[in-house]
Design an enzyme around this catalytic site. Structure first.
Site, PDB file in Angstrom:
ATOM      1  N   LYS A 178       3.892   9.493   8.770  1.00  0.00           N
ATOM      2  CA  LYS A 178       3.486   8.930   9.990  1.00  0.00           C
ATOM      3  C   LYS A 178       4.712   9.516  11.000  1.00  0.00           C
ATOM      4  O   LYS A 178       4.454  10.808  11.513  1.00  0.00           O
ATOM      5  CB  LYS A 178       3.862   7.288   9.952  1.00  0.00           C
ATOM      6  CG  LYS A 178       2.574   6.884   8.784  1.00  0.00           C
ATOM      7  CD  LYS A 178       2.139   5.496   8.884  1.00  0.00           C
ATOM      8  CE  LYS A 178       0.876   5.154   8.150  1.00  0.00           C
ATOM      9  NZ  LYS A 178       1.021   4.489   7.173  1.00  0.00           N
ATOM     10  N   TYR A 181       0.939  -1.187   0.179  1.00  0.00           N
ATOM     11  CA  TYR A 181      -0.071  -0.231  -0.105  1.00  0.00           C
ATOM     12  C   TYR A 181       1.079   1.403  -0.018  1.00  0.00           C
ATOM     13  O   TYR A 181       1.855   1.245   0.725  1.00  0.00           O
ATOM     14  CB  TYR A 181      -0.819  -0.241   1.203  1.00  0.00           C
ATOM     15  CG  TYR A 181      -1.850   1.418   1.432  1.00  0.00           C
ATOM     16  CD1 TYR A 181      -2.888   1.234   0.527  1.00  0.00           C
ATOM     17  CD2 TYR A 181      -1.611   2.066   2.257  1.00  0.00           C
ATOM     18  CE1 TYR A 181      -3.781   2.552   0.636  1.00  0.00           C
ATOM     19  CE2 TYR A 181      -2.732   3.486   2.153  1.00  0.00           C
ATOM     20  CZ  TYR A 181      -3.591   3.291   1.376  1.00  0.00           C
ATOM     21  OH  TYR A 181      -4.375   4.600   1.420  1.00  0.00           O
ATOM     22  N   ASP A 234       9.475   3.381   0.024  1.00  0.00           N
ATOM     23  CA  ASP A 234       8.280   4.068   0.593  1.00  0.00           C
ATOM     24  C   ASP A 234       8.454   3.633   2.230  1.00  0.00           C
ATOM     25  O   ASP A 234       7.955   2.606   2.383  1.00  0.00           O
ATOM     26  CB  ASP A 234       6.916   3.294   0.038  1.00  0.00           C
ATOM     27  CG  ASP A 234       5.903   4.058   0.721  1.00  0.00           C
ATOM     28  OD1 ASP A 234       5.992   4.834   1.808  1.00  0.00           O
ATOM     29  OD2 ASP A 234       4.578   3.634   0.390  1.00  0.00           O
TER      30      ASP A 234
HETATM   31  C1  LIG Z   1       0.414   4.997   5.615  1.00  0.00           C
HETATM   32  C2  LIG Z   1       0.952   4.554   4.273  1.00  0.00           C
HETATM   33  C3  LIG Z   1       1.148   5.483   3.365  1.00  0.00           C
HETATM   34  C4  LIG Z   1      -0.144   6.514   3.128  1.00  0.00           C
HETATM   35  O1  LIG Z   1       0.137   7.602   4.054  1.00  0.00           O
HETATM   36  P1  LIG Z   1      -1.228   8.579   4.355  1.00  0.00           P
HETATM   37  O2  LIG Z   1      -0.490   9.604   5.207  1.00  0.00           O
HETATM   38  O3  LIG Z   1      -2.220   7.692   5.019  1.00  0.00           O
HETATM   39  O4  LIG Z   1      -1.859   8.979   2.986  1.00  0.00           O
HETATM   40  C5  LIG Z   1       1.779   5.104   2.234  1.00  0.00           C
HETATM   41  N1  LIG Z   1       2.782   4.203   2.289  1.00  0.00           N
HETATM   42  C6  LIG Z   1       2.809   3.469   3.148  1.00  0.00           C
HETATM   43  C7  LIG Z   1       3.983   2.311   3.402  1.00  0.00           C
HETATM   44  C8  LIG Z   1       2.161   3.512   4.531  1.00  0.00           C
HETATM   45  O5  LIG Z   1       2.119   2.637   5.545  1.00  0.00           O
END
Ligand SMILES: *Cc1c(COP(=O)(O)O)cnc(C)c1O
Length: 442
Positions: free
Chosen positions: A282, A154, A254
Site C-alpha cells: 500500500k 487478511y 503484516d
Molecule cells: C491489503 C493487504 C494485503 C494484501 O495486499 P495486496 O497488495 O492487495 O496483495 C495484505 N495484508 C494486509 C494487512 C492488507 O491490508
C-alpha cells in the site's frame, strides 16, 4: 470544480451503472478485486474518472470526499504533485529494466532507517507476495511447517493464508475458498484475535516429542484492518512477542496497511514492539504496485541468491513504483503530518460517536491514528466474532446515504476507513453534516 448539492437526488450515477453492466460481460463480476463490486452494501459500484487531494470524481461528474484512499496508499491525498512528477520523470527513462537501479538502493536504505526492526528488505509487487514470501523464508529459516494467523485477519490471497476463521479455540486450517487444497492450509492454525489463552494453547499443543515448537511463524496485522479496525488489547502484542521469542518462532508484522500509516515507522514504532519480519505494501508503493518484506539480517540472508529460499519477480523494484514510493516516504518524513492526521481523525470519530449517541443508534467506533471503523453494534469490538455482530443492513443504509451526499466510505462493514493529509477541516465538517442527516434516517 462544480460541487454537487448534498441532496440524494442530485447524485445519480447512470454512467457508472451502464459501465458496470458492460464490465460484467468480460470481467468476472465486473471488477478486478471482489470488494469493489459492492456486494457488502448492495447496488452498483461507482466508476471513477479522476481524483485530486481528498476528492474523487466519478464518470457522471459527481464529486466525493474519499475515505477509502485506494484502500490505504493515498495517505497524502490523490495525485500529489511531487509523486506525479517523480513517476513521470522515471517513466521518461524507461518503465522497467529487470536489473538493479541506484534508486532501489536508496529506497532500501530509507526503509531500513524508517522501520525500526528492518535490517534488510526485498521488494515485491503486491502485499500478497510480501506475506507469502515472508512465510516461506520463516519456514526456511526455522525448518518448521506450521504458521498461526488470527481469525478475520487478511494477509492477501496466497493459498496457505486463505483459511476459514475457526471459532473458539484454534482449529486445524480448512480452506476458506474453493480452489485451495487441504494440503495447502493443513499447516495454518487460526486463533481469535486478542485471545491470550488461545495462542498459549496453540503453542502448548504443537510441539515435537522432544518438546520443540513446530510453529515457524505467527503472522498478525498489528492493528487489524480487514475485519474493520480492531486494535490489539493492552499487552497482547507484548504477549505474542515474548511467546514467539521463547519458542524460536518468527514473529511477522503484516504492516501492509499500518506501515507508514499509524506512525512514521509504522505500528511497530507506535506500539514499540520489534517483530522479526515486517511486510509492507500500500503506502510503500505510493499508489503504484510495489510492496516489500524485510527484517532481521540472519533471516533475510536465507533468501536466494545468498540463501536456499527462492523468491523472485520480473517487476520487483520496478523503477516507476520505486520512484512513487520513495517520493511518498520522503514526504512522510515530516512527523507533523502524523500529528495532524491523529488530531483530525480523533475529532471526526468523537463527533460521529456523539451523533450516533444523540440519535440513539448503537455504534462502536474503533480508531487508531488515521484508520477507523464505525460498527453498528452496542458491544465493544475486540475480535472478528464481535465485529460480525454488527448490523450490516444498517451499515449498508448508512453507506448509501453517505454516498448519495458525496462521501465515499469503504463499501463494507468489515473494512477500515482512512483519512489523508489532504482532508481539510471543511471536508470533515461536510462529512459530519452528511452523517447527521443520514443517521437521522436510520
Ligand atoms: C491489503 C493487504 C494485503 C494484501 O495486499 P495486496 O497488495 O492487495 O496483495 C495484505 N495484508 C494486509 C494487512 C492488507 O491490508
Amino acid at each position: 470544480m462544480s460541487e454537487q448539492s448534498p441532496s440524494p437526488a442530485a447524485n445519480s450515477r447512470p454512467r457508472s451503472s451502464e459501465l458496470f453492466a458492460r464490465a460484467k460481460q468480460h470481467i468476472p463480476g465486473g471488477v478486478n478485486s471482489p470488494v469493489r463490486a459492492f456486494k457488502g452494501v448492495g447496488g452498483d459500484p461507482v466508476f471513477f474518472q479522476s481524483a485530486s487531494g481528498s476528492r474523487l470524481r466519478d464518470v457522471d461528474g459527481n464529486s466525493y470526499i474519499d475515505y477509502v484512499g485506494s484502500w490505504g496508499p493515498m495517505i497524502l491525498g490523490h495525485a500529489h504533485p511531487q509523486v506525479l512528477a517523480a513517476v513521470s520523470e522515471a517513466a521518461q527513462n524507461g518503465c522497467s529494466f529487470g536489473a538493479p537501479t541506484e534508486r532501489e538502493v536508496r529506497f532500501a536504505e530509507l526503509l531500513c532507517r524508517r522501520v525500526p526492526s528492518m535490517d534488510k528488505v526485498r521488494m515485491v509487487s503486491s502485499g500478497t507476495e510480501a506475506t507469502m514470501s515472508a512465510l516461506r523464508v520463516a519456514r526456511g529459516f526455522t525448518g518448521r511447517a506450521k504458521i498461526v494467523k488470527s481469525d478475520g485477519a487478511y494477509h492477501g490471497h496466497a493459498d496457505s493464508l486463505l483459511v476459514a476463521a475457526g471459532s473458539g479455540a484454534a482449529t486445524l486450517g480448512l480452506p476458506g475458498t474453493a480452489g485451495v487444497t487441504e494440503g495447502a492450509t493443513r499447516d495454518t492454525l487460526t486463533v481469535p484475535w486478542n485471545d491470550f489463552a488461545a495462542i498459549d494453547r496453540v503453542f502448548a499443543e504443537h510441539r515435537t516429542a522432544s518438546g520443540h515448537s513446530e510453529i515457524a511463524a505467527v503472522i498478525i496485522e498489528p492493528v487489524c484492518g480487514n475485519m474493520g479496525c480492531v486494535p490489539p488489547l493492552p499487552g497482547y502484542l507484548e504477549h505474542l512477542r515474548s511467546l514467539t521469542e521463547q519458542n524460536g518462532t518468527v514473529f511477522i508484522f503484516d504492516e501492509v496497511m499500518t506501515g507508514f500509516r499509524l506512525a512514521r515507522g509504522g505500528a511497530q514504532q507506535r506500539f514499540a514492539i520489534r517483530p522479526d519480519l515486517t511486510c509492507l505494501g500500500k503506502i510503500v508503493g505510493g499508489g503504484l504496485p510495489a510492496a516489500a518484506y524485510g527484517g532481521r539480517a540472519d533471516i533475510m540472508d536465507k533468501i536466494a541468491p545468498v540463501g536456499p529460499v527462492y523468491q523472485a519477480g520480473t517487476l520487483s523494484g520496478n523503477p516507476l513504483a520505486v520512484a512513487a514510493g520513495h517520493t511518498m516516504l520522503e514526504l512522510l518524513d515530516d512527523s507533523s503530518i502524523y500529528d495532524r492526521l491523529e488530531l483530525v481523525s480523533t475529532h471526526l470519530c468523537s463527533e460521529l460517536r456523539r451523533l450516533c449517541h444523540a440519535q440513539n443508534i448503537p455504534a462502536v467506533i474503533n480508531q487508531v491514528g488515521s484508520m477507523f471503523t464505525l460498527f453498528f453494534t452496542d458491544q465493544p469490538v475486540r475480535s472478528y466474532d464481535d465485529a460480525k455482530r454488527s448490523d450490516t443492513g444498517r451499515f449498508a443504509r448508512f453507506f448509501h446515504g453517505m454516498l448519495a451526499r458525496g462521501v465515499y466510505l469503504p463499501p463494507s462493514q468489515f473494512e477500515a476507513a482512512f483519512l489523508s493529509a489532504a482532508h481539510s477541516d471543511e471536508d470533515i465538517e461536510k462529512t459530519l453534516d452528511a452523517a447527521r442527516e443520514v443517521l437521522g434516517t436510520l
